[in-house]
Design a protein around this motif. Structure first.
Motif, PDB file in Angstrom:
ATOM      1  N   SER A  97       0.760  -1.186   0.057  1.00 59.31           N
ATOM      2  CA  SER A  97       0.149  -0.095  -0.076  1.00 59.31           C
ATOM      3  C   SER A  97       0.856   1.224   0.030  1.00 59.31           C
ATOM      4  N   PRO A  98       0.605   2.352  -0.385  1.00 57.54           N
ATOM      5  CA  PRO A  98       1.226   3.659  -0.685  1.00 57.54           C
ATOM      6  C   PRO A  98       1.852   4.051   0.858  1.00 57.54           C
ATOM      7  N   ASP A  99       1.374   3.736   1.880  1.00 56.37           N
ATOM      8  CA  ASP A  99       1.584   4.107   3.280  1.00 56.37           C
ATOM      9  C   ASP A  99       2.284   2.936   4.061  1.00 56.37           C
ATOM     10  N   ALA A 100       2.878   1.766   3.351  1.00 58.95           N
ATOM     11  CA  ALA A 100       3.293   0.592   3.823  1.00 58.95           C
ATOM     12  C   ALA A 100       4.742   0.791   4.345  1.00 58.95           C
ATOM     13  N   ILE A 101       5.100   0.333   5.533  1.00 61.43           N
ATOM     14  CA  ILE A 101       6.399   0.373   6.031  1.00 61.43           C
ATOM     15  C   ILE A 101       6.574  -1.165   6.575  1.00 61.43           C
ATOM     16  N   LEU A 102       7.555  -1.826   5.871  1.00 58.85           N
ATOM     17  CA  LEU A 102       7.697  -3.286   6.122  1.00 58.85           C
ATOM     18  C   LEU A 102       8.888  -3.518   7.024  1.00 58.85           C
ATOM     19  N   LEU A 103       9.135  -3.798   8.202  1.00 60.73           N
ATOM     20  CA  LEU A 103      10.326  -4.074   9.029  1.00 60.73           C
ATOM     21  C   LEU A 103      10.656  -5.374   8.978  1.00 60.73           C
ATOM     22  N   VAL A 104      11.987  -5.596   8.653  1.00 64.84           N
ATOM     23  CA  VAL A 104      12.447  -7.130   8.721  1.00 64.84           C
ATOM     24  C   VAL A 104      13.494  -7.255   9.720  1.00 64.84           C
ATOM     25  N   LEU A 105      13.537  -8.310  10.531  1.00 68.48           N
ATOM     26  CA  LEU A 105      14.332  -8.595  11.498  1.00 68.48           C
ATOM     27  C   LEU A 105      15.043  -9.968  11.211  1.00 68.48           C
ATOM     28  N   ALA A 106      16.371  -9.798  11.036  1.00 66.09           N
ATOM     29  CA  ALA A 106      17.187 -10.686  10.768  1.00 66.09           C
ATOM     30  C   ALA A 106      18.163 -11.473  11.486  1.00 66.09           C
ATOM     31  N   SER A 107      18.258 -12.934  11.324  1.00 63.62           N
ATOM     32  CA  SER A 107      19.021 -13.666  12.496  1.00 63.62           C
ATOM     33  C   SER A 107      20.504 -13.682  12.066  1.00 63.62           C
ATOM     34  N   THR A 108      21.052 -13.074  10.973  1.00 66.50           N
ATOM     35  CA  THR A 108      22.566 -12.770  10.663  1.00 66.50           C
ATOM     36  C   THR A 108      22.765 -11.218  10.179  1.00 66.50           C
ATOM     37  N   SER A 109      24.004 -10.763   9.944  1.00 64.87           N
ATOM     38  CA  SER A 109      24.033  -9.570   9.595  1.00 64.87           C
ATOM     39  C   SER A 109      24.282  -9.955   8.305  1.00 64.87           C
ATOM     40  N   PHE A 110      24.373  -8.752   7.319  1.00 66.32           N
ATOM     41  CA  PHE A 110      24.284  -8.772   5.693  1.00 66.32           C
ATOM     42  C   PHE A 110      25.411  -9.680   5.440  1.00 66.32           C
ATOM     43  N   ASP A 111      25.483 -10.723   4.480  1.00 66.44           N
ATOM     44  CA  ASP A 111      26.347 -11.301   3.753  1.00 66.44           C
ATOM     45  C   ASP A 111      25.784 -11.662   2.541  1.00 66.44           C
ATOM     46  N   ALA A 112      26.417 -11.010   1.390  1.00 68.58           N
ATOM     47  CA  ALA A 112      26.148 -11.070  -0.173  1.00 68.58           C
ATOM     48  C   ALA A 112      25.931 -12.701  -0.497  1.00 68.58           C
ATOM     49  N   THR A 113      26.972 -13.442  -0.005  1.00 65.53           N
ATOM     50  CA  THR A 113      26.811 -14.708  -0.356  1.00 65.53           C
ATOM     51  C   THR A 113      25.893 -15.743   0.182  1.00 65.53           C
ATOM     52  N   ASP A 114      25.084 -15.101   1.233  1.00 62.54           N
ATOM     53  CA  ASP A 114      24.030 -15.841   1.716  1.00 62.54           C
ATOM     54  C   ASP A 114      22.616 -16.157   1.079  1.00 62.54           C
ATOM     55  N   TYR A 115      22.492 -15.198  -0.055  1.00 59.07           N
ATOM     56  CA  TYR A 115      21.399 -15.102  -0.880  1.00 59.07           C
ATOM     57  C   TYR A 115      21.374 -16.122  -1.952  1.00 59.07           C
ATOM     58  N   ILE A 116      20.219 -16.832  -2.058  1.00 61.86           N
ATOM     59  CA  ILE A 116      19.960 -17.847  -3.394  1.00 61.86           C
ATOM     60  C   ILE A 116      18.814 -17.011  -4.110  1.00 61.86           C
ATOM     61  N   PHE A 117      19.154 -16.627  -5.343  1.00 63.53           N
ATOM     62  CA  PHE A 117      18.114 -15.818  -6.153  1.00 63.53           C
ATOM     63  C   PHE A 117      17.486 -16.861  -6.993  1.00 63.53           C
ATOM     64  N   ASP A 118      17.729 -17.897  -7.495  1.00 67.80           N
ATOM     65  CA  ASP A 118      17.208 -19.017  -8.265  1.00 67.80           C
ATOM     66  C   ASP A 118      15.894 -19.554  -7.578  1.00 67.80           C
ATOM     67  N   PRO A 119      14.629 -19.416  -8.113  1.00 67.83           N
ATOM     68  CA  PRO A 119      13.414 -20.035  -7.394  1.00 67.83           C
ATOM     69  C   PRO A 119      13.393 -21.443  -7.593  1.00 67.83           C
ATOM     70  N   TYR A 120      12.947 -22.176  -6.949  1.00 74.75           N
ATOM     71  CA  TYR A 120      12.521 -23.580  -7.005  1.00 74.75           C
ATOM     72  C   TYR A 120      11.981 -23.746  -8.283  1.00 74.75           C
ATOM     73  N   GLN A 121      12.355 -25.035  -9.050  1.00 78.17           N
ATOM     74  CA  GLN A 121      11.621 -25.527 -10.067  1.00 78.17           C
ATOM     75  C   GLN A 121      10.852 -26.715  -9.858  1.00 78.17           C
ATOM     76  N   HIS A 122       9.380 -26.390 -10.209  1.00 76.42           N
ATOM     77  CA  HIS A 122       8.168 -27.155  -9.587  1.00 76.42           C
ATOM     78  C   HIS A 122       7.898 -28.211 -10.967  1.00 76.42           C
ATOM     79  N   ASN A 123       7.661 -29.101 -10.918  1.00 75.37           N
ATOM     80  CA  ASN A 123       7.407 -30.084 -12.059  1.00 75.37           C
ATOM     81  C   ASN A 123       5.812 -30.114 -11.953  1.00 75.37           C
ATOM     82  N   GLU A 124       5.101 -29.857 -13.010  1.00 76.62           N
ATOM     83  CA  GLU A 124       3.731 -29.788 -13.043  1.00 76.62           C
ATOM     84  C   GLU A 124       3.022 -30.712 -13.957  1.00 76.62           C
TER      85      GLU A 124
END
Length: 124
Positions: A97-124
């Motif tokens: 929404s135009p007024d949205a503020i999403l707060l995110v709390l994380a268990s680790t400090s930022f680490d670029a190597t922690d990210y996995i960008f490829d989505p799961y591949q589902h067989n349909e």
């Protein structure tokens, strides 16, 4: 799999007080918030190590989640509603929404190597 928790809120004539003490099931190492989002989607990743807690403290948004087995959409529309995202949860945050503020709390400090960008591949 991602899951919702309700955060304890105390309400009286003066307003509301929502308390995160003991509500978040991990030690918080990082926090950030997302706001002023246009029609874009955010996220589009999961993590090797990081667990997150997402709270829309103002306005609303939705989070599409895929843990490789189940796909589910969560609506965050109240500041006492918190979505816990586990490491396997590939998620996309959208419909802010135009007024949205999403707060995110994380268990680790930022680490670029922690990210996995490829989505799961589902067989349909």
């Amino acid at each position: 799999m991602a899951y919702l928790i309700n955060i304890t809120t105390f309400s009286d004539t003066r307003g509301n007080l929502t308390v995160l003490d003991e509500a978040i099931p991990f030690d918080i190492k990082r926090l950030f918030y997302i706001y002023g989002v246009d029609s874009s989607a955010r996220g589009g990743h999961r993590h090797h190590k990081t667990v997150q807690a997402a709270i829309c403290i103002q306005g609303k948004c939705t989070i599409d989640n895929d843990n490789g087995i189940n796909i589910e959409t969560f609506e965050l529309d109240s500041p006492d509603k918190c979505l816990i995202l586990e490491t396997q949860d590939w998620h996309v945050m959208k419909n802010f929404s135009p007024d949205a503020i999403l707060l995110v709390l994380a268990s680790t400090s930022f680490d670029a190597t922690d990210y996995i960008f490829d989505p799961y591949q589902h067989n349909e």
